[in-house]
Enzyme design. Structure first.
Site, PDB file in Angstrom:
ATOM      1  N   ASN A 109      -6.268   1.388  -3.557  1.00  0.00           N
ATOM      2  CA  ASN A 109      -6.752   0.794  -2.313  1.00  0.00           C
ATOM      3  C   ASN A 109      -5.914   1.362  -1.171  1.00  0.00           C
ATOM      4  O   ASN A 109      -4.762   0.981  -1.002  1.00  0.00           O
ATOM      5  CB  ASN A 109      -6.607  -0.735  -2.396  1.00  0.00           C
ATOM      6  CG  ASN A 109      -6.926  -1.419  -1.094  1.00  0.00           C
ATOM      7  OD1 ASN A 109      -7.524  -0.824  -0.198  1.00  0.00           O
ATOM      8  ND2 ASN A 109      -6.525  -2.677  -0.977  1.00  0.00           N
TER       9      ASN A 109
ATOM     10  N   LYS B 195      -6.317   0.901   1.879  1.00  0.00           N
ATOM     11  CA  LYS B 195      -6.305  -0.044   3.004  1.00  0.00           C
ATOM     12  C   LYS B 195      -6.614   0.700   4.314  1.00  0.00           C
ATOM     13  O   LYS B 195      -7.400   1.639   4.304  1.00  0.00           O
ATOM     14  CB  LYS B 195      -4.965  -0.783   3.082  1.00  0.00           C
ATOM     15  CG  LYS B 195      -4.509  -1.353   1.751  1.00  0.00           C
ATOM     16  CD  LYS B 195      -3.400  -2.337   1.911  1.00  0.00           C
ATOM     17  CE  LYS B 195      -2.819  -2.684   0.551  1.00  0.00           C
ATOM     18  NZ  LYS B 195      -2.147  -3.951   0.527  1.00  0.00           N
TER      19      LYS B 195
ATOM     20  N   HIS C 148     -10.566  -9.153  -1.036  1.00  0.00           N
ATOM     21  CA  HIS C 148      -9.118  -8.865  -1.029  1.00  0.00           C
ATOM     22  C   HIS C 148      -8.416  -9.937  -0.197  1.00  0.00           C
ATOM     23  O   HIS C 148      -8.958 -10.399   0.811  1.00  0.00           O
ATOM     24  CB  HIS C 148      -8.871  -7.465  -0.443  1.00  0.00           C
ATOM     25  CG  HIS C 148      -7.470  -6.978  -0.647  1.00  0.00           C
ATOM     26  ND1 HIS C 148      -6.424  -7.442   0.109  1.00  0.00           N
ATOM     27  CD2 HIS C 148      -6.943  -6.094  -1.529  1.00  0.00           C
ATOM     28  CE1 HIS C 148      -5.311  -6.852  -0.303  1.00  0.00           C
ATOM     29  NE2 HIS C 148      -5.596  -6.034  -1.298  1.00  0.00           N
TER      30      HIS C 148
ATOM     31  N   GLU D 250      -6.185  -9.774   1.913  1.00  0.00           N
ATOM     32  CA  GLU D 250      -6.009  -9.426   3.325  1.00  0.00           C
ATOM     33  C   GLU D 250      -7.285  -9.724   4.115  1.00  0.00           C
ATOM     34  O   GLU D 250      -7.221 -10.106   5.289  1.00  0.00           O
ATOM     35  CB  GLU D 250      -5.580  -7.951   3.449  1.00  0.00           C
ATOM     36  CG  GLU D 250      -4.131  -7.780   2.988  1.00  0.00           C
ATOM     37  CD  GLU D 250      -3.768  -6.398   2.495  1.00  0.00           C
ATOM     38  OE1 GLU D 250      -4.566  -5.462   2.675  1.00  0.00           O
ATOM     39  OE2 GLU D 250      -2.683  -6.256   1.898  1.00  0.00           O
TER      40      GLU D 250
ATOM     41  N   GLU E  14      -4.574 -10.655  -7.996  1.00  0.00           N
ATOM     42  CA  GLU E  14      -3.535 -10.151  -7.094  1.00  0.00           C
ATOM     43  C   GLU E  14      -2.816 -11.329  -6.436  1.00  0.00           C
ATOM     44  O   GLU E  14      -3.313 -11.884  -5.439  1.00  0.00           O
ATOM     45  CB  GLU E  14      -4.167  -9.287  -5.994  1.00  0.00           C
ATOM     46  CG  GLU E  14      -4.895  -8.077  -6.506  1.00  0.00           C
ATOM     47  CD  GLU E  14      -4.960  -6.998  -5.445  1.00  0.00           C
ATOM     48  OE1 GLU E  14      -4.437  -5.908  -5.690  1.00  0.00           O
ATOM     49  OE2 GLU E  14      -5.489  -7.265  -4.353  1.00  0.00           O
TER      50      GLU E  14
ATOM     51  N   GLY F  10       2.258  -5.682  -1.471  1.00  0.00           N
ATOM     52  CA  GLY F  10       2.993  -4.973  -0.435  1.00  0.00           C
ATOM     53  C   GLY F  10       4.408  -5.458  -0.222  1.00  0.00           C
ATOM     54  O   GLY F  10       5.044  -5.115   0.778  1.00  0.00           O
TER      55      GLY F  10
ATOM     56  N   SER G 121       2.241  -4.725  -5.924  1.00  0.00           N
ATOM     57  CA  SER G 121       3.470  -3.914  -6.050  1.00  0.00           C
ATOM     58  C   SER G 121       3.568  -3.190  -7.387  1.00  0.00           C
ATOM     59  O   SER G 121       4.646  -3.099  -7.975  1.00  0.00           O
ATOM     60  CB  SER G 121       4.712  -4.785  -5.803  1.00  0.00           C
ATOM     61  OG  SER G 121       4.702  -5.260  -4.462  1.00  0.00           O
TER      62      SER G 121
HETATM   63  C1  PEP Z   1      -3.458  -4.087  -2.844  1.00  0.00           C
HETATM   64  O1  PEP Z   1      -3.627  -3.632  -1.739  1.00  0.00           O
HETATM   65  O2  PEP Z   1      -4.408  -4.557  -3.466  1.00  0.00           O
HETATM   66  C2  PEP Z   1      -2.120  -4.051  -3.433  1.00  0.00           C
HETATM   67  C3  PEP Z   1      -1.940  -4.537  -4.627  1.00  0.00           C
HETATM   68  O3  PEP Z   1      -1.114  -3.491  -2.658  1.00  0.00           O
HETATM   69  P1  PEP Z   1       0.359  -3.051  -3.160  1.00  0.00           P
HETATM   70  O4  PEP Z   1       0.162  -2.260  -4.440  1.00  0.00           O
HETATM   71  O5  PEP Z   1       0.893  -2.235  -2.060  1.00  0.00           O
HETATM   72  O6  PEP Z   1       1.120  -4.289  -3.430  1.00  0.00           O
END
Ligand code: PEP
Length: 245
Positions: free
Chosen positions: A8, A10, A93, A95, A160, A166, A205
């Site tokens: 992703n 983003k 997601h 976000e 998630e 992040g 992460s």
């Molecule tokens: C994500 O954007 O779904 C995500 C898991 O980000 P990160 O791997 O940076 O934590």
């Protein structure tokens, strides 16, 4: 079950970045027994698709509108994303749930619209840190699954935890095992045999250093990778850490 490693990007990536990130993925292709997917911003879907053409690396988008077309300024329909070359789409997601107030009913409508347009949805669920500290995490995720998945769901679920995205703080293997077992149980209860076959990704992460341990947890069918997917070498290292199908 083949692992799916999904990137992703983003809101990162200009046309000038496409070659650097996508060309090594196209050249390598997915490691044996593993599916590889990149989800860049919609503005560069076609460029990324051009670089990936001929490779087995799949292309996805990061959101879609639930309507097929119409007066929705600034939005993109599932059919538009399919037209630009995407075959997958990330939905719900955290976000988007946080930044745009997206709730389960909207995510469910988007998942139905995606499937109708020929896109495979990756529906994201996950609790906040406060919800986990309060011991509410399993109930929160069960509720998100019940509300966000359409009855004819034929896609992928991504667990998630919001606090792990992040932040550099991945969930522990024990926490992932507990949650993925609960998600599997909910999917089987609702969809019977179909629920047993749904891939459940872990996201939060994931890095080359922790990927093997996280991907080896029971009922983890792959990873949704944010930050590390912007570096082709790291993304491929994560994919190579996935257990062979
Ligand atoms: C994500 O954007 O779904 C995500 C898991 O980000 P990160 O791997 O940076 O934590």
């Amino acid at each position: 079950m083949r692992a799916l490693i999904a990137g992703n990007w983003k809101m990162n990536g200009l046309a000038a970045d496409v070659e650097r990130i996508a060309a090594p993925l196209a050249a390598s292709g997915p490691p044996a027994g593993c599916d590889l997917l990149v989800c860049p911003p919609a503005t560069i879907l076609r460029e990324v698709g051009r670089v990936l053409a001929g490779s087995a690396v799949a292309l996805g988008a990061q959101d879609c509108h639930p309507a097929p077309s119409g007066a929705h300024t600034g939005d993109l329909s599932a059919a538009m994303l399919r037209d630009a070359g995407a075959t997958w789409v990330i939905l719900g997601h955290s976000e988007r749930r946080a930044d745009h107030g997206e709730g389960d009913a909207l995510v469910r409508a988007k998942a139905a619209a995606a499937a109708a347009a020929g896109l495979t949805p990756i529906v994201c669920v996950g609790e906040t840190e406060a919800q986990r500290v309060a011991g509410e995490h399993l109930g929160i995720v069960r509720g998100q699954l019940a509300g966000s998945l359409p009855d004819d769901f034929a896609g992928v679920v991504a667990y998630e935890p919001v606090w792990a995205i992040g932040t550099g703080r991945n969930a522990s293997e024990a926490d992932v095992a507990e949650m993925h077992a609960a998600v599997r149980e909910a999917l089987i209860t609702r969809f019977a045999g179909r629920g047993a076959a749904v891939r459940i990704l872990y996201g939060g992460s994931v890095k080359p250093a922790n990927a093997a341990a996280l991907l080896a947890v029971k009922d983890v069918g792959g990873a949704l990778v944010g930050g590390a997917s912007l570096n082709a070498a790291d993304f491929l290292a994560i994919a190579r850490a996935a257990p062979r199908a």
